[in-house]
Design a protein around this motif. Structure first.
Motif, PDB file in Angstrom:
ATOM      1  N   TYR A   3       5.532   8.400  27.220  1.00  0.00           N
ATOM      2  CA  TYR A   3       6.356   9.238  28.096  1.00  0.00           C
ATOM      3  C   TYR A   3       5.869  10.679  28.073  1.00  0.00           C
ATOM      4  O   TYR A   3       5.740  11.333  29.116  1.00  0.00           O
ATOM      5  CB  TYR A   3       7.825   9.176  27.670  1.00  0.00           C
ATOM      6  N   ASP A   4       5.593  11.163  26.880  1.00  0.00           N
ATOM      7  CA  ASP A   4       5.107  12.541  26.750  1.00  0.00           C
ATOM      8  C   ASP A   4       3.750  12.705  27.434  1.00  0.00           C
ATOM      9  O   ASP A   4       3.504  13.714  28.102  1.00  0.00           O
ATOM     10  CB  ASP A   4       4.999  12.910  25.271  1.00  0.00           C
ATOM     11  N   ALA A   5       2.883  11.715  27.286  1.00  0.00           N
ATOM     12  CA  ALA A   5       1.557  11.793  27.906  1.00  0.00           C
ATOM     13  C   ALA A   5       1.657  11.805  29.426  1.00  0.00           C
ATOM     14  O   ALA A   5       0.947  12.567  30.099  1.00  0.00           O
ATOM     15  CB  ALA A   5       0.697  10.614  27.448  1.00  0.00           C
ATOM     16  N   LEU A   6       2.523  10.968  29.989  1.00  0.00           N
ATOM     17  CA  LEU A   6       2.683  10.926  31.442  1.00  0.00           C
ATOM     18  C   LEU A   6       3.213  12.260  31.969  1.00  0.00           C
ATOM     19  O   LEU A   6       2.784  12.738  33.033  1.00  0.00           O
ATOM     20  CB  LEU A   6       3.641   9.799  31.829  1.00  0.00           C
ATOM     21  N   ALA A   7       4.118  12.867  31.232  1.00  0.00           N
ATOM     22  CA  ALA A   7       4.689  14.151  31.664  1.00  0.00           C
ATOM     23  C   ALA A   7       3.694  15.292  31.489  1.00  0.00           C
ATOM     24  O   ALA A   7       3.614  16.199  32.322  1.00  0.00           O
ATOM     25  CB  ALA A   7       5.974  14.438  30.881  1.00  0.00           C
ATOM     26  N   ARG A   8       2.913  15.258  30.415  1.00  0.00           N
ATOM     27  CA  ARG A   8       2.046  16.382  30.068  1.00  0.00           C
ATOM     28  C   ARG A   8       0.695  16.355  30.774  1.00  0.00           C
ATOM     29  O   ARG A   8       0.231  17.397  31.252  1.00  0.00           O
ATOM     30  CB  ARG A   8       1.824  16.401  28.555  1.00  0.00           C
ATOM     31  N   TYR A   9       0.077  15.190  30.856  1.00  0.00           N
ATOM     32  CA  TYR A   9      -1.331  15.129  31.234  1.00  0.00           C
ATOM     33  C   TYR A   9      -1.609  14.731  32.685  1.00  0.00           C
ATOM     34  O   TYR A   9      -2.702  15.009  33.188  1.00  0.00           O
ATOM     35  CB  TYR A   9      -2.075  14.132  30.336  1.00  0.00           C
ATOM     36  N   PHE A  10      -0.657  14.090  33.359  1.00  0.00           N
ATOM     37  CA  PHE A  10      -0.993  13.482  34.649  1.00  0.00           C
ATOM     38  C   PHE A  10      -0.311  14.187  35.814  1.00  0.00           C
ATOM     39  O   PHE A  10       0.872  14.532  35.750  1.00  0.00           O
ATOM     40  CB  PHE A  10      -0.642  11.991  34.646  1.00  0.00           C
ATOM     41  N   ASP A  11      -1.094  14.389  36.878  1.00  0.00           N
ATOM     42  CA  ASP A  11      -0.574  15.013  38.084  1.00  0.00           C
ATOM     43  C   ASP A  11       0.144  14.009  38.977  1.00  0.00           C
ATOM     44  O   ASP A  11       1.093  14.363  39.678  1.00  0.00           O
ATOM     45  CB  ASP A  11      -1.724  15.654  38.880  1.00  0.00           C
ATOM     46  N   GLU A  12      -0.346  12.778  38.988  1.00  0.00           N
ATOM     47  CA  GLU A  12       0.243  11.740  39.822  1.00  0.00           C
ATOM     48  C   GLU A  12       0.269  10.423  39.053  1.00  0.00           C
ATOM     49  O   GLU A  12      -0.556  10.185  38.170  1.00  0.00           O
ATOM     50  CB  GLU A  12      -0.569  11.530  41.114  1.00  0.00           C
ATOM     51  N   ILE A  13       1.218   9.562  39.416  1.00  0.00           N
ATOM     52  CA  ILE A  13       1.300   8.212  38.860  1.00  0.00           C
ATOM     53  C   ILE A  13       1.365   7.246  40.028  1.00  0.00           C
ATOM     54  O   ILE A  13       2.297   7.287  40.831  1.00  0.00           O
ATOM     55  CB  ILE A  13       2.542   8.051  37.966  1.00  0.00           C
ATOM     56  N   TRP A  14       0.339   6.401  40.124  1.00  0.00           N
ATOM     57  CA  TRP A  14       0.282   5.405  41.195  1.00  0.00           C
ATOM     58  C   TRP A  14       0.787   4.072  40.661  1.00  0.00           C
ATOM     59  O   TRP A  14       0.260   3.540  39.672  1.00  0.00           O
ATOM     60  CB  TRP A  14      -1.139   5.231  41.707  1.00  0.00           C
ATOM     61  N   VAL A  15       1.782   3.515  41.320  1.00  0.00           N
ATOM     62  CA  VAL A  15       2.279   2.194  40.966  1.00  0.00           C
ATOM     63  C   VAL A  15       1.690   1.196  41.962  1.00  0.00           C
ATOM     64  O   VAL A  15       1.951   1.287  43.161  1.00  0.00           O
ATOM     65  CB  VAL A  15       3.817   2.128  40.999  1.00  0.00           C
ATOM     66  N   TYR A  16       0.909   0.257  41.448  1.00  0.00           N
ATOM     67  CA  TYR A  16       0.290  -0.750  42.305  1.00  0.00           C
ATOM     68  C   TYR A  16       1.293  -1.872  42.567  1.00  0.00           C
ATOM     69  O   TYR A  16       1.133  -3.008  42.109  1.00  0.00           O
ATOM     70  CB  TYR A  16      -0.973  -1.299  41.646  1.00  0.00           C
ATOM     71  N   GLY A  17       2.352  -1.527  43.281  1.00  0.00           N
ATOM     72  CA  GLY A  17       3.409  -2.476  43.529  1.00  0.00           C
ATOM     73  C   GLY A  17       4.367  -1.958  44.578  1.00  0.00           C
ATOM     74  O   GLY A  17       4.078  -1.008  45.308  1.00  0.00           O
ATOM     75  N   ASP A  18       5.532  -2.572  44.650  1.00  0.00           N
ATOM     76  CA  ASP A  18       6.540  -2.278  45.666  1.00  0.00           C
ATOM     77  C   ASP A  18       7.879  -2.175  44.944  1.00  0.00           C
ATOM     78  O   ASP A  18       8.281  -3.109  44.236  1.00  0.00           O
ATOM     79  CB  ASP A  18       6.542  -3.418  46.697  1.00  0.00           C
ATOM     80  N   SER A  19       8.581  -1.067  45.115  1.00  0.00           N
ATOM     81  CA  SER A  19       9.839  -0.856  44.398  1.00  0.00           C
ATOM     82  C   SER A  19      10.901  -1.879  44.782  1.00  0.00           C
ATOM     83  O   SER A  19      11.866  -2.086  44.039  1.00  0.00           O
ATOM     84  CB  SER A  19      10.360   0.562  44.661  1.00  0.00           C
ATOM     85  N   ARG A  20      10.732  -2.543  45.932  1.00  0.00           N
ATOM     86  CA  ARG A  20      11.694  -3.577  46.331  1.00  0.00           C
ATOM     87  C   ARG A  20      11.518  -4.849  45.503  1.00  0.00           C
ATOM     88  O   ARG A  20      12.429  -5.665  45.410  1.00  0.00           O
ATOM     89  CB  ARG A  20      11.527  -3.897  47.818  1.00  0.00           C
ATOM     90  N   VAL A  21      10.351  -4.992  44.897  1.00  0.00           N
ATOM     91  CA  VAL A  21      10.101  -6.117  44.011  1.00  0.00           C
ATOM     92  C   VAL A  21      10.470  -5.747  42.577  1.00  0.00           C
ATOM     93  O   VAL A  21      11.161  -6.492  41.879  1.00  0.00           O
ATOM     94  CB  VAL A  21       8.621  -6.560  44.075  1.00  0.00           C
ATOM     95  N   PHE A  22      10.013  -4.570  42.134  1.00  0.00           N
ATOM     96  CA  PHE A  22      10.295  -4.121  40.774  1.00  0.00           C
ATOM     97  C   PHE A  22      10.276  -2.598  40.763  1.00  0.00           C
ATOM     98  O   PHE A  22       9.264  -1.977  41.104  1.00  0.00           O
ATOM     99  CB  PHE A  22       9.251  -4.670  39.803  1.00  0.00           C
ATOM    100  N   ASP A  23      11.390  -2.013  40.392  1.00  0.00           N
ATOM    101  CA  ASP A  23      11.545  -0.558  40.358  1.00  0.00           C
ATOM    102  C   ASP A  23      11.215  -0.072  38.948  1.00  0.00           C
ATOM    103  O   ASP A  23      12.048  -0.156  38.041  1.00  0.00           O
ATOM    104  CB  ASP A  23      12.966  -0.186  40.751  1.00  0.00           C
ATOM    105  N   VAL A  24      10.004   0.442  38.750  1.00  0.00           N
ATOM    106  CA  VAL A  24       9.584   0.843  37.409  1.00  0.00           C
ATOM    107  C   VAL A  24      10.390   2.034  36.901  1.00  0.00           C
ATOM    108  O   VAL A  24      10.632   2.159  35.693  1.00  0.00           O
ATOM    109  CB  VAL A  24       8.068   1.155  37.348  1.00  0.00           C
TER     110      VAL A  24
END
Length: 396
Positions: free
Chosen positions: A154-175
């Motif tokens: 969680y800390d790494a995603l907040a600190r290091y990354f500008d964008e997060i790409w989810v290779y999916g569809d939120s209607r199938v699974f909402d990460v």
């Protein structure tokens, strides 16, 4: 534009296939794009690389019987293997000078092997866009949340990354909901859609020897843990559905352990109407050439079968992660497949399920999730390339 992609590589070839598909689409769409993929997969050399794409081979990892990572072939300790991998990743980032750094599946990599490289890029090349790409489902929510908290994800995603790409569809699974992502992370999320290779473009010619038979494809992805499904299927294969004979092609996969492959091949050879293949030259052609597919619950296979519109029966893996099981259940709720519970499966129950599948006339729904992941990824990279080009023009 230089894109450096760090690809997760310990089990199977799914992550590598997805990464190379993104690389191919990016270079086809963006003339200035050069892609360098880093992977420990032994199968990287078997891919046909498009122009302006290359890869750096890392020492390979695998998971042992206890599901813990270990060195696959180098013969040194796991700690030393990770240290070598980390050094290569960091040195490559320093010399390649990526405009975009795309990290796959695990933000920090195995035992934090990516962190030095990510920090170097953020410090030395502040204009570089850092992106984390994740498949639709990682594991059961409680397991993922606990693991990500313990490992500092969680800390790494907040600190290091500008964008997060989810290779999916939120209607199938909402990460965001499932994994309790805080606002500092959810504001970076982009559901780009499911990523799969586009149609191969090969002309499909029906085999005149088919003679009204039904055709079934049985595939276990890379094959690492496919023995249970193949063993149960061959113990009681479906030979006929009503008056129609069934012709079955089994694809064991490149990672099916050799001893298991030999045994299964011998058993298949003794059964009329069953053919065993280690690999197929084109899986999209294989899907299009059959009436139905029996498969494990791997991301790439399930998305590709949905794309082709074939009936699908899924026998998901349940160890060491529930990712495949959850995906199969979610797809089944949307009538995109039928899902089995491997914990209570027997050859007779599998036989009955396959027979029902082949008895149906076609898919139960016309609804599809977002399958435009490759297009959307390339479109986003094109926008980033334009931003990079404009920023460079300022200094000319």
């Amino acid at each position: 534009m230089r894109l450096m992609a760090i690809c997760h590589d310990s089990v199977g070839i799914g992550h590598l296939r997805r990464t190379f598909a993104i690389a191919e689409q990016a270079t086809r769409t963006i003339p200035s794009c050069r892609v360098l993929v880093l992977s420990g997969s032994l199968h990287a050399a078997h891919f046909t690389l498009p122009q302006r794409v290359d890869y750096v081979k890392l020492p390979a990892l695998c998971k042992g019987p206890d599901y813990r990572y270990c060195a696959k072939s180098l013969g040194i300790s796991f700690a030393d293997t990770v240290a070598v991998r980390s050094s290569i990743i960091t040195a490559t980032a320093a010399s390649f000078r990526p405009d975009v750094l795309l990290v796959d599946k695990s933000p920090l990599g195995v035992q934090g092997e990516n962190e030095k490289a990510i920090r170097l890029v953020k410090d030395r090349y502040p204009a570089t866009r850092t992106i984390f790409g994740m498949r639709d489902i990682e594991d059961a929510p409680d397991v993922t949340i606990d693991e990500w908290r313990r490992n500092g994800q969680y800390d790494a995603l907040a600190r290091y990354f500008d964008e997060i790409w989810v290779y999916g569809d939120s209607r199938v699974f909402d990460v965001a909901e499932a994994y309790q992502l805080p606002e500092s992370i959810t504001r970076k999320l982009r559901y780009v859609g499911y990523v799969s290779k586009p149609d191969c473009g090969h002309e499909h010619v029906d085999d005149p020897s088919r003679n009204g038979s039904l055709r079934l494809l049985v595939t276990v992805g890379g094959g690492t843990d496919g023995f249970s499904l193949l063993d149960q299927f061959l113990s009681d294969p479906v030979a006929r559905v009503g008056e129609r004979p069934v012709e079955t092609t089994i694809v064991g996969g490149p990672d099916l352990p050799r001893a298991q492959a030999v045994q299964l091949r011998q058993r298949a050879a003794a059964i009329e109407g069953v053919t065993f293949r280690d690999v197929m030259p084109c899986m999209m052609c294989a899907y299009r050439g059959v009436d139905a597919v029996l498969t494990m619950g791997g991301y790439n296979t399930m998305v590709e079968v949905v794309r082709t519109g074939r009936r699908m029966l899924v026998y998901p893996r349940v160890e060491p992660r529930l990712e495949q099981y959850i995906r199969a259940k979610r797809f089944a709720l949307l009538h995109l497949c039928e899902a089995l519970d491997p914990n209570c499966m027997t050859p007779a129950r599998l036989h009955a399920a396959v027979e029902r599948l082949l008895s149906r006339s076609g898919p139960e729904t016309a609804w599809h999730p977002n399958l435009d992941g490759l297009t959307n990824v390339a479109r986003r990279l094109s926008r980033l390339e334009a931003t990079i080009r404009d920023s460079m023009a300022v200094f000319v």
